[in-house]
Design a protein around this motif. Structure first.
Motif, mmCIF file in Angstrom:
data_model
loop_
_atom_site.group_PDB
_atom_site.id
_atom_site.type_symbol
_atom_site.label_atom_id
_atom_site.label_comp_id
_atom_site.label_asym_id
_atom_site.label_seq_id
_atom_site.Cartn_x
_atom_site.Cartn_y
_atom_site.Cartn_z
ATOM 1 N N ALA A 447 0.853 -1.183 0.000
ATOM 2 C CA ALA A 447 0.000 0.000 0.000
ATOM 3 C C ALA A 447 0.897 1.243 0.000
ATOM 4 C CB ALA A 447 -0.919 -0.002 1.215
ATOM 5 N N PRO A 448 0.354 2.407 -0.379
ATOM 6 C CA PRO A 448 1.175 3.625 -0.405
ATOM 7 C C PRO A 448 1.583 4.068 0.996
ATOM 8 C CG PRO A 448 -0.823 3.888 -1.732
ATOM 9 C CD PRO A 448 -1.013 2.640 -0.928
ATOM 10 N N LEU A 449 2.744 4.688 1.098
ATOM 11 C CA LEU A 449 3.129 5.358 2.328
ATOM 12 C C LEU A 449 2.161 6.512 2.580
ATOM 13 C CD1 LEU A 449 7.022 5.616 1.993
ATOM 14 C CD2 LEU A 449 5.710 3.943 3.319
ATOM 15 N N GLY A 450 1.690 6.648 3.805
ATOM 16 C CA GLY A 450 0.811 7.757 4.143
ATOM 17 C C GLY A 450 1.590 9.043 4.303
ATOM 18 N N PRO A 451 0.903 10.184 4.308
ATOM 19 C CA PRO A 451 1.598 11.452 4.510
ATOM 20 C C PRO A 451 2.279 11.478 5.867
ATOM 21 C CG PRO A 451 -0.787 11.742 4.699
ATOM 22 C CD PRO A 451 -0.558 10.357 4.197
ATOM 23 N N GLY A 452 3.463 12.062 5.916
ATOM 24 C CA GLY A 452 4.204 12.137 7.169
ATOM 25 C C GLY A 452 5.692 12.053 6.922
ATOM 26 N N ILE A 453 6.433 11.916 8.006
ATOM 27 C CA ILE A 453 7.892 11.774 7.945
ATOM 28 C C ILE A 453 8.228 10.310 8.169
ATOM 29 C CG2 ILE A 453 10.084 12.427 9.000
ATOM 30 C CD1 ILE A 453 8.718 15.028 9.893
ATOM 31 N N TRP A 454 8.889 9.713 7.203
ATOM 32 C CA TRP A 454 9.280 8.307 7.268
ATOM 33 C C TRP A 454 10.796 8.232 7.419
ATOM 34 C CZ3 TRP A 454 5.771 4.254 7.273
ATOM 35 C CH2 TRP A 454 4.442 4.608 7.008
ATOM 36 N N ASP A 455 11.244 7.775 8.580
ATOM 37 C CA ASP A 455 12.671 7.662 8.845
ATOM 38 C C ASP A 455 13.194 6.333 8.302
ATOM 39 O OD1 ASP A 455 12.800 10.127 10.231
ATOM 40 O OD2 ASP A 455 12.052 9.167 12.049
ATOM 41 N N ILE A 456 14.419 6.368 7.789
ATOM 42 C CA ILE A 456 15.031 5.183 7.197
ATOM 43 C C ILE A 456 15.970 4.535 8.213
ATOM 44 C CG2 ILE A 456 16.384 4.295 5.268
ATOM 45 C CD1 ILE A 456 13.770 5.596 4.414
ATOM 46 N N HIS A 457 15.759 3.262 8.484
ATOM 47 C CA HIS A 457 16.587 2.493 9.407
ATOM 48 C C HIS A 457 17.123 1.265 8.687
ATOM 49 C CE1 HIS A 457 14.965 4.423 13.208
ATOM 50 N NE2 HIS A 457 14.033 4.749 12.324
ATOM 51 N N PHE A 458 18.306 0.821 9.070
ATOM 52 C CA PHE A 458 18.791 -0.482 8.637
ATOM 53 C C PHE A 458 18.969 -1.356 9.867
ATOM 54 C CE2 PHE A 458 22.680 1.766 9.607
ATOM 55 C CZ PHE A 458 23.545 0.799 10.110
ATOM 56 N N ARG A 459 18.801 -2.663 9.663
ATOM 57 C CA ARG A 459 18.850 -3.594 10.784
ATOM 58 C C ARG A 459 19.731 -4.768 10.396
ATOM 59 N NH1 ARG A 459 13.506 -4.391 11.598
ATOM 60 N NH2 ARG A 459 13.431 -2.768 13.170
ATOM 61 N N ILE A 460 20.774 -5.035 11.189
ATOM 62 C CA ILE A 460 21.685 -6.158 10.945
ATOM 63 C C ILE A 460 21.334 -7.293 11.908
ATOM 64 C CG2 ILE A 460 24.070 -6.930 10.834
ATOM 65 C CD1 ILE A 460 24.945 -4.043 10.586
ATOM 66 N N SER A 461 21.219 -8.497 11.353
ATOM 67 C CA SER A 461 21.031 -9.699 12.169
ATOM 68 C C SER A 461 22.183 -10.640 11.871
ATOM 69 C CB SER A 461 19.703 -10.378 11.837
ATOM 70 O OG SER A 461 18.614 -9.524 12.104
ATOM 71 N N ALA A 462 22.998 -10.929 12.880
ATOM 72 C CA ALA A 462 24.164 -11.794 12.676
ATOM 73 C C ALA A 462 24.586 -12.414 14.000
ATOM 74 C CB ALA A 462 25.329 -10.999 12.085
ATOM 75 N N CYS A 463 24.672 -13.729 14.033
ATOM 76 C CA CYS A 463 25.278 -14.460 15.157
ATOM 77 C C CYS A 463 24.586 -14.228 16.496
ATOM 78 C CB CYS A 463 26.766 -14.108 15.269
ATOM 79 S SG CYS A 463 27.705 -14.388 13.768
ATOM 80 N N GLY A 464 23.337 -13.787 16.473
ATOM 81 C CA GLY A 464 22.622 -13.554 17.721
ATOM 82 C C GLY A 464 22.510 -12.095 18.106
ATOM 83 N N TRP A 465 23.101 -11.201 17.335
ATOM 84 C CA TRP A 465 22.892 -9.770 17.517
ATOM 85 C C TRP A 465 21.905 -9.297 16.469
ATOM 86 C CZ3 TRP A 465 28.459 -10.856 16.957
ATOM 87 C CH2 TRP A 465 29.114 -10.976 18.183
ATOM 88 N N THR A 466 20.891 -8.595 16.884
ATOM 89 C CA THR A 466 19.981 -7.918 15.963
ATOM 90 C C THR A 466 19.847 -6.488 16.449
ATOM 91 O OG1 THR A 466 18.755 -9.933 15.419
ATOM 92 C CG2 THR A 466 17.667 -7.842 14.972
ATOM 93 N N LYS A 467 20.466 -5.591 15.704
ATOM 94 C CA LYS A 467 20.496 -4.187 16.117
ATOM 95 C C LYS A 467 20.230 -3.313 14.903
ATOM 96 C CE LYS A 467 24.036 -5.143 19.668
ATOM 97 N NZ LYS A 467 23.300 -4.772 20.883
ATOM 98 N N GLU A 468 19.653 -2.148 15.171
ATOM 99 C CA GLU A 468 19.343 -1.240 14.067
ATOM 100 C C GLU A 468 19.917 0.142 14.334
ATOM 101 O OE1 GLU A 468 15.117 0.958 14.787
ATOM 102 O OE2 GLU A 468 15.003 -1.036 13.914
ATOM 103 N N ALA A 469 20.028 0.907 13.269
ATOM 104 C CA ALA A 469 20.533 2.274 13.366
ATOM 105 C C ALA A 469 19.956 3.070 12.198
ATOM 106 C CB ALA A 469 22.060 2.306 13.335
ATOM 107 N N ARG A 470 20.108 4.366 12.279
ATOM 108 C CA ARG A 470 19.690 5.250 11.187
ATOM 109 C C ARG A 470 20.751 5.231 10.095
ATOM 110 N NH1 ARG A 470 16.054 9.200 11.885
ATOM 111 N NH2 ARG A 470 16.206 9.225 9.603
ATOM 112 N N LEU A 471 20.326 5.578 8.900
ATOM 113 C CA LEU A 471 21.204 5.565 7.738
ATOM 114 C C LEU A 471 21.302 6.977 7.167
ATOM 115 C CD1 LEU A 471 22.776 3.668 5.784
ATOM 116 C CD2 LEU A 471 20.669 3.517 4.433
ATOM 117 N N GLY A 472 22.507 7.379 6.763
ATOM 118 C CA GLY A 472 22.662 8.645 6.056
ATOM 119 C C GLY A 472 23.685 9.584 6.632
ATOM 120 N N ALA A 473 23.909 9.535 7.956
ATOM 121 C CA ALA A 473 24.858 10.474 8.563
ATOM 122 C C ALA A 473 26.259 10.268 8.000
ATOM 123 C CB ALA A 473 24.857 10.312 10.081
#
Length: 638
Positions: A447-473
């Protein structure tokens, strides 16, 4: 008309936080005579009882039951079940709220799939929700073929006849995990569970005062006594073997192992930390056979092994090391292509500010843990693997709406690369190279993204760690020049990538949720603009694959009179060119401000942006482009 859904809301001193819940119930798309809300006031001492009485007096499908305080949510939920007239019962907490179509969609989905339990997609505002469960719709789910066990909160829809036939009710009194016992039993006894993922049904909210019942520090002895009751439900309804181990693993991972890791453990006072550990160890030794921990990720297996071997000091040392692990990413490319924003990035883990490294031993990748040989031997003896399954590592890209916390996975293609690292022979870094296509028309589970601010995150899953952070800085030098908005969807609206302040992370402004586009046009100067015999051309930092109809408005700098002119965005080089044939005969002899009108779906018409250039027309129709600041000031009325 019969009641389709009864919504049961246990209530205790919610104060202002109940208003969002009430409003969402009144906005439901189901007709009022087909659903009911039953607020069970569990002895509130604030103004809530009076508020609910007024609500019930004003709306025939809103009901309130007052009772003496029971101390927890179990009894009020049971009272609500007994009073419910609906075919299905839905549980909502008094500080959460529903999507406007949640009841209708969940009911129809449940009937269509003959489900006893319907699990609607959740968003967590300051609270975790089971993301993997909601990747896709799952019309015929069970604990064997879907990660249902990851979602044990009661905020679901249950067929009332099913609850009554199996005598499924919440345990009462002041206690923990009564929802785990209830939901686990429904999963194991249901003929079918349907998971609805293409509509955001439930908003799970952490209150600003952090006074939700689930956020209070618990008594470890009582907590793990109650946890054993959930394990008892699984034991009664499964045979020994892989399925039972899989279900037990959920509690070992979430309620025990993860509480003893990294910052989560270190944030606890030392005496409480030890008390928690002792109670967890009791359950592990008593109930968790070797097959349970064997299915955990390697780092989780190590924690479970340290508990089994009773090596608390080593557990704290591991926590201090893991507290320094975080994901890091670099934005490599950014470009619009066939209606989607293609985002290229690299990602890896780092520890204490340096890349996380792995070892190679006997041809296998191994975790490079902060242990001496004595501890490593104890871990191995307890049955834990220190193998690092780096070839199973993955990276995801998630878009998350800032105000509601609605989030959606995006398609990602990635490769894993072992990069040699300084240090021991065979040491290497694991770098994930990824590309994702974010299509604003389908990014919200098709479905389409609704109006608003959509932040972009990436999430790494490896060896039992699943952590996310923002992308772009952290980004490549070429990315800034490539950042531009585009018109998307039907009806059209602007989708604009931008960098947040002060961190410079990537976000999407959908349909002018911010004034960022005004900044993008702020650098336009008279030298950039062409005017020739009534034809105006302005270069813009926009992507246009094909010509787009937009609008142009001119405002008399002195009188404020306005004249509109059709305009078109046409592809030009790396951007777009705004072109318009001006009505010269109505403009002569005056100075004009220029405004661009881009279509806006939420406004139903153009959203106007003042450009930093203007036009001065002579009496003969000749004109020149000037800076907007050089235009005369509008005269104030006498």
């Amino acid at each position: 008309m019969s009641v389709k859904v009864s919504v049961v809301i246990p209530v205790y001193n919610p104060g202002q936080y109940i208003e969002d819940c009430i409003a969402s119930l009144l906005r439901q798309s189901l007709p009022d005579d087909t659903y009911e809300a039953i607020f069970v006031n569990d002895g509130s001492t604030d103004g809530t009882p009076e508020r609910l009485d007024r609500l019930a007096a004003e709306h025939a499908h809103m009901h309130v039951i007052h009772q003496e305080p029971s101390g927890w949510s179990g009894k009020p939920r049971n009272v609500g079940i007994a009073a419910a007239r609906g075919e299905f019962v839905m549980f909502v907490d008094n500080d959460d709220w529903l999507g406007d179509e949640a009841l209708e969609r969940m009911y129809e989905y449940g009937v269509e799939n003959n489900a006893d339990v319907i699990v609607g997609k959740m968003a967590g505002k300051g609270r975790p929700v089971p993301l993997e469960l909601f990747r896709v719709n799952r019309p015929h789910a069970n604990v064997g073929n879907a990660p249902l066990i990851d979602s044990l909160t009661p905020h679901k829809m249950f067929r009332k006849e099913f609850l009554d036939r199996n005598d499924i009710r919440f345990k009462e009194g002041r206690r923990r995990l009564e929802d785990h016992v209830f939901v686990a039993e429904t999963y194991l006894l249901a003929s079918n569970v349907a998971v609805l993922s293409d509509y955001l049904c439930y908003y799970h909210v952490k209150r600003e005062d952090a006074s939700n019942a689930g956020f209070q520090r618990f008594d470890p002895v009582g907590y793990f006594k109650n946890l054993r009751e959930a394990l008892d439900v699984v034991e009664r309804n499964t045979e020994p073997g892989a399925l039972r181990d899989k279900l037990y693993r959920r509690w070992l991972r979430n309620e025990m192992v993860e509480r003893l890791r990294g910052r989560r453990l270190l944030a606890l006072p030392e005496d409480y930390r030890r008390e928690l550990y002792d109670e967890i160890r009791g359950v592990v030794v008593e109930r968790m056979g070797p097959g349970v921990a064997a299915g955990l990720q390697p780092t989780q297996q190590v924690v479970a092994a340290l508990v089994t071997a009773d090596r608390f000091a080593d557990l704290e040392e591991l926590a201090r090391w893991e507290a320094g692990i975080k994901p890091t990413g670099r934005l490599e490319t950014l470009a619009w292509e066939t209606g989607a924003l293609r985002i290229g990035f690299t990602a890896e883990y780092e520890v204490a500010g340096s890349p996380l490294t792995f070892l190679t031993e006997d041809g296998e990748a191994r975790l490079d843990l902060p242990f001496g040989e004595d501890t490593a031997a104890a871990v191995r003896e307890a049955g834990a693997s220190t193998r690092a399954p780096v070839d199973q590592a993955k990276v995801d890209l998630v878009v998350r709406e800032r105000s509601t916390a609605a989030e959606f996975y995006q398609p990602v293609e990635f490769t894993r690369e072992r990069v040699p690292a300084d240090g021991a022979d065979g040491a290497f870094r694991l770098v994930l190279r990824a590309e994702s296509a974010v299509d604003p028309g389908t990014a919200a589970n098709r479905a389409p993204l609704g109006p608003g601010i959509w932040d972009i995150h990436f999430r790494i899953s490896a060896c039992g760690w699943t952590k996310e952070a923002r992308l772009g800085a952290v980004r490549a030098d070429t990315v800034d020049a490539a950042r531009q908005g585009t018109l998307s969807g039907t009806p059209r609206r602007l989708v604009l990538p931008y960098w947040t302040e002060p961190y410079g992370n990537l976000s999407l402004d959908v349909d002018h949720a911010t004034s960022r586009f005004d900044r993008d046009v702020a650098g336009i100067a008279p030298a950039h603009v062409t005017y020739d015999d009534g034809s105006l051309s302005v270069p813009l930092r926009l992507h246009a694959a094909d010509p787009e109809d937009v609008a142009l408005r001119l405002t008399d700098a002195t009188s404020g009179a306005k004249a509109e002119s059709p305009a078109t965005l046409v592809p030009k080089g790396d951007g777009a060119l705004l072109s318009s044939e001006l009505p010269v005969e109505t403009l002569t002899g005056r100075a004009w401000h220029v405004e661009l009108g881009l279509p806006s779906a939420k406004r139903g018409g153009p959203r106007w942006t003042v450009l930093p250039v203007g036009l001065r027309f002579a009496d003969d129709g000749a004109a020149r482009v000037v800076a907007a600041t050089a235009l005369p000031k509008r005269k104030k009325p006498a």
